[in-house]
Enzyme design. Structure first.
Site, PDB file in Angstrom:
ATOM      1  N   GLU A   1       0.852  -1.129  -0.036  1.00 54.19           N
ATOM      2  CA  GLU A   1       0.112  -0.030   0.048  1.00 54.19           C
ATOM      3  C   GLU A   1       0.865   1.187  -0.095  1.00 54.19           C
ATOM      4  O   GLU A   1       2.218   1.200   0.682  1.00 54.19           O
ATOM      5  CB  GLU A   1      -0.945  -0.116   1.162  1.00 54.19           C
ATOM      6  CG  GLU A   1      -1.957   1.012   1.327  1.00 54.19           C
ATOM      7  CD  GLU A   1      -2.847   1.031   2.405  1.00 54.19           C
ATOM      8  OE1 GLU A   1      -2.687   0.148   3.125  1.00 54.19           O
ATOM      9  OE2 GLU A   1      -3.745   1.903   2.486  1.00 54.19           O
TER      10      GLU A   1
ATOM     11  N   ASN B   1     -12.199  -1.591  -0.803  1.00 57.07           N
ATOM     12  CA  ASN B   1     -11.546  -1.917   0.340  1.00 57.07           C
ATOM     13  C   ASN B   1     -12.246  -1.867   1.677  1.00 57.07           C
ATOM     14  O   ASN B   1     -12.543  -0.587   1.785  1.00 57.07           O
ATOM     15  CB  ASN B   1     -10.013  -1.523   0.231  1.00 57.07           C
ATOM     16  CG  ASN B   1      -9.468  -1.845   1.642  1.00 57.07           C
ATOM     17  OD1 ASN B   1      -8.976  -2.902   1.883  1.00 57.07           O
ATOM     18  ND2 ASN B   1      -9.166  -0.914   2.607  1.00 57.07           N
ATOM     19  N   GLU B   2     -12.344  -2.883   2.368  1.00 58.70           N
ATOM     20  CA  GLU B   2     -13.133  -2.393   3.633  1.00 58.70           C
ATOM     21  C   GLU B   2     -14.070  -1.477   3.711  1.00 58.70           C
ATOM     22  O   GLU B   2     -14.255  -0.329   4.426  1.00 58.70           O
ATOM     23  CB  GLU B   2     -12.126  -2.026   5.062  1.00 58.70           C
ATOM     24  CG  GLU B   2     -10.937  -3.135   5.378  1.00 58.70           C
ATOM     25  CD  GLU B   2     -10.314  -2.910   6.165  1.00 58.70           C
ATOM     26  OE1 GLU B   2     -10.356  -1.841   6.888  1.00 58.70           O
ATOM     27  OE2 GLU B   2      -9.413  -3.788   6.311  1.00 58.70           O
TER      28      GLU B   2
ATOM     29  N   GLU C   1      -5.950  -9.310   3.869  1.00 58.67           N
ATOM     30  CA  GLU C   1      -5.213  -8.467   4.656  1.00 58.67           C
ATOM     31  C   GLU C   1      -5.065  -9.440   6.055  1.00 58.67           C
ATOM     32  O   GLU C   1      -6.073  -9.716   6.736  1.00 58.67           O
ATOM     33  CB  GLU C   1      -5.670  -7.258   4.879  1.00 58.67           C
ATOM     34  CG  GLU C   1      -5.745  -6.382   3.768  1.00 58.67           C
ATOM     35  CD  GLU C   1      -5.825  -4.627   4.458  1.00 58.67           C
ATOM     36  OE1 GLU C   1      -5.777  -4.363   5.463  1.00 58.67           O
ATOM     37  OE2 GLU C   1      -6.346  -4.084   3.524  1.00 58.67           O
TER      38      GLU C   1
ATOM     39  N   GLN D   1       2.337  -5.766   5.394  1.00 55.79           N
ATOM     40  CA  GLN D   1       2.540  -5.631   4.228  1.00 55.79           C
ATOM     41  C   GLN D   1       3.975  -6.018   3.748  1.00 55.79           C
ATOM     42  O   GLN D   1       4.758  -6.337   4.537  1.00 55.79           O
ATOM     43  CB  GLN D   1       2.132  -4.233   4.080  1.00 55.79           C
ATOM     44  CG  GLN D   1       0.591  -3.714   4.185  1.00 55.79           C
ATOM     45  CD  GLN D   1       0.274  -2.372   3.781  1.00 55.79           C
ATOM     46  OE1 GLN D   1       0.942  -1.856   3.201  1.00 55.79           O
ATOM     47  NE2 GLN D   1      -0.936  -2.069   4.203  1.00 55.79           N
TER      48      GLN D   1
HETATM   49  O1  AHR Z   1      -2.794  -2.604   6.309  1.00 56.67           O
HETATM   50  C1  AHR Z   1      -3.227  -1.474   6.836  1.00 56.67           C
HETATM   51  C2  AHR Z   1      -4.439  -1.076   6.755  1.00 56.67           C
HETATM   52  O2  AHR Z   1      -5.200  -1.986   7.466  1.00 56.67           O
HETATM   53  C3  AHR Z   1      -5.308  -1.033   5.324  1.00 56.67           C
HETATM   54  O3  AHR Z   1      -5.199   0.259   4.722  1.00 56.67           O
HETATM   55  C4  AHR Z   1      -6.702  -1.311   5.687  1.00 56.67           C
HETATM   56  O4  AHR Z   1      -7.248  -1.921   4.791  1.00 56.67           O
HETATM   57  C5  AHR Z   1      -6.842  -2.072   6.983  1.00 56.67           C
HETATM   58  O5  AHR Z   1      -7.742  -1.415   7.849  1.00 56.67           O
END
Ligand code: AHR
Length: 530
Positions: free
Chosen positions: A54, A201-202, A333, A382
């Site tokens: 990210e 995303n989320e 994730e 990540q």
């Molecule tokens: O990985 C960090 C963050 O965690 C990501 O941006 C988000 O999707 C999650 O809440």
């Protein structure tokens, strides 16, 4: 705990105590594993070893991108050392550009010559200036250099269907179209391959805080109109659309998205449902990433084993709507989320990475492998410098983390076929925490080689693992072990090999018995050969 393929059943085990019980204690260090090669399980899709990168902290800028004029060795601005390290672990796919960042990302800010790149604010992550010097073309250059597939997440939160559709056209349309011509003018006439597409995303959180029903309404036109025009992406190469799914153990999104999938018409579809779950101990995360005690060790390992019940729970719901398991559960994730490094920007999510985190990674991969029929893709969070990273960098310095070494040791499991095991795992206790002491998986790779991965998560006792392999004659067992004198050991720029794999050999007796002496707090991966 008795572990048969994917099911865990608690078995009480009394621990011998005191000096008189010394001989008994040694006996208790033994674990018998039965491997049945006659009943192969599902394929462990190599995509479960996927990564997530990210625009966050130094995950991209500094970690991947240093710019063409940097004194740090690079190819077209992308660090050579990082590329070499990632190539070695055969990264199957990279999820980009976020995360929360994705739902505020406008792709046009990151294409074309330097004068066209926008300086924007990364509002999710420390308010840093986002220079957009790493954009679409740089991402595809990067994944091309490491030999990986693209998993691109489009902006559903603050973007439009039109913007996302135009982005896919830029990436995949014929150079005779205006969109393809623009890509060609930026140096890439051939369409890019977008194998995986994230539909937001989320969306239950940073991606818009939408109810599950509202997300379904929003997502359907993206699934319909955001098209991939790459003529080479047909059959097995067709783009897979991954919808936002559950937040941890919450089931609203699983139910709503899978119900919509079941009731879909010809005009849209999805080929994956995302699950996000981090291993932490509440919010904000309080466990340190180094210099921690056994309570923090045991507490975090216990927390991570919850992945088993999460995956089982969401898989059971998916089975109701998709009994043929056409839609994979994509855990895009996962990983440990710990207290940020002292002195670092808390918005950059920088943490060290210890032997404990390597054990956490192995335990999660084992859970995903045992659920390989439904879990066919995951992305650890990540890849570089953020959360449970594979690689840490500081200017020209780079170090591989203990978690990197787990991904390296597990390469033989990519696309291998799961071989069921059964064993009494025994118990590791610390205070009130009681955990299975051993975890293991076995698999046969496409060349027919049989592999075992065994984790001893007890930081105090070694284990003698005695394996009987039915249906196989065995002459040797060789591989690597990852361990260190302390469970909180880390690799640093000055001591990069404190936690690094060493050669490991098992003993073979009879026709098919292998004995593995597994040190306390360690991960062993061996090939069992005839
Ligand atoms: O990985 C960090 C963050 O965690 C990501 O941006 C988000 O999707 C999650 O809440």
């Amino acid at each position: 705990m008795r572990i048969f393929g994917s099911s865990l059943t608690a078995v009480a085990l009394l621990l011998a105590s005191g000096s008189a019980a010394h001989a008994q204690a040694r006996e208790n260090d033994r674990v018998a594993i039965a491997v049945d090669t006659a009943k192969p399980g599902p394929k462990i899709d190599r995509n479960i070893f996927g990564q997530f990168a990210e625009h966050l902290g130094t995950g991209i800028y500094g970690g991947v991108w240093v710019g063409k004029d940097s004194p740090i060795p690079n190819v077209r601005g992308i660090r050579k050392d990082v590329v070499a390290a990632l190539k070695a672990i055969k990264v199957p796919n990279v999820r980009w550009p976020g995360g929360c960042f994705a739902d505020e990302y406008h792709w046009r800010h990151g294409i074309g010559p330097a004068k066209d790149r926008h300086n924007t604010i990364n509002s999710n992550w420390g308010g840093a200036i986002e220079p957009n010097t790493f954009g679409t073309d740089e991402f595809f250059d990067f994944i091309g250099q490491i030999g990986s597939e693209a998993y691109v997440s489009v902006n559903i939160g603050s973007g439009t269907v039109e913007e996302a559709a135009d982005w896919l056209a830029y990436m995949t349309a014929d150079p005779k179209t205006t969109a393809g011509k623009e890509r060609a003018a930026n140096g890439h006439p051939a369409p890019y391959k977008v194998k995986y597409l994230g539909l937001g995303n989320e969306s239950w959180g940073c991606g818009g805080s939408y109810s599950a029903g509202h997300y379904v309404e929003l997502m359907r036109p993206f699934a319909r109109f955001v098209r991939n025009y790459n003529p080479a992406q047909t059959g097995a190469e067709t783009m897979q659309r991954i919808a936002v799914g559950p937040d941890g153990d919450k089931t609203e999104y699983t139910e709503a998205v899978m119900k919509a999938y079941k009731e879909r018409n010809w005009a849209w579809g999805i080929e994956g449902l995302s699950l996000h779950s981090y291993t932490t101990n509440g919010w904000p995360p309080a466990y340190a990433s180094e210099n921690f005690d056994e309570s923090a060790y045991a507490g975090l390992v216990k927390a991570t084993l919850n992945m088993e019940s999460l995956v089982s729970r969401h898989s059971a719901i998916m089975d109701k709507y998709d009994p043929e398991k056409k839609v994979p559960l994509v855990v895009d994730e996962w990983g440990v989320w710990l207290k940020p490094n002292a002195g670092s920007d808390p918005g950059f999510l920088q943490q060290q990475n210890s032997l404990r985190d390597a054990i956490v990674a192995a335990l999660n991969i084992n859970i995903f492998a045992r659920h390989a029929d439904r879990v066919r893709m995951t992305n650890i969070a990540q890849m570089i410098n953020v959360l449970q990273a594979m690689i840490l960098t500081d200017k020209d310095k780079m170090v591989l983390t203990p978690t990197y070494h787990v991904f390296d040791m597990y390469v033989p499991f990519q696309d291998a076929t799961l071989v069921p095991l059964s064993f009494d795992a025994g118990t590791y206790s610390h205070g009130d925490v009681k955990l299975p002491r051993i975890d293991a998986i076995a698999a046969r790779d496409s060349a027919g080689k049989l592999w075992m991965a065994v984790t001893n998560l007890d930081p105090n006792r070694p284990a003698r693992v005695e394996t009987a392999i039915a249906g196989e004659s065995v002459r040797w067992a060789r591989g690597r072990v990852l361990t260190a004198p302390r469970f909180d050991a880390v690799n640093s720029f000055t001591s990069p090999d404190t936690v690094s794999p060493k050669a490991f050999t098992g003993r073979v007796s009879g026709k098919n018995k292998v004995s593995l002496d597994i040190p306390a707090a360690s991960i062993v991966v061996v090939q069992v050969g005839a």
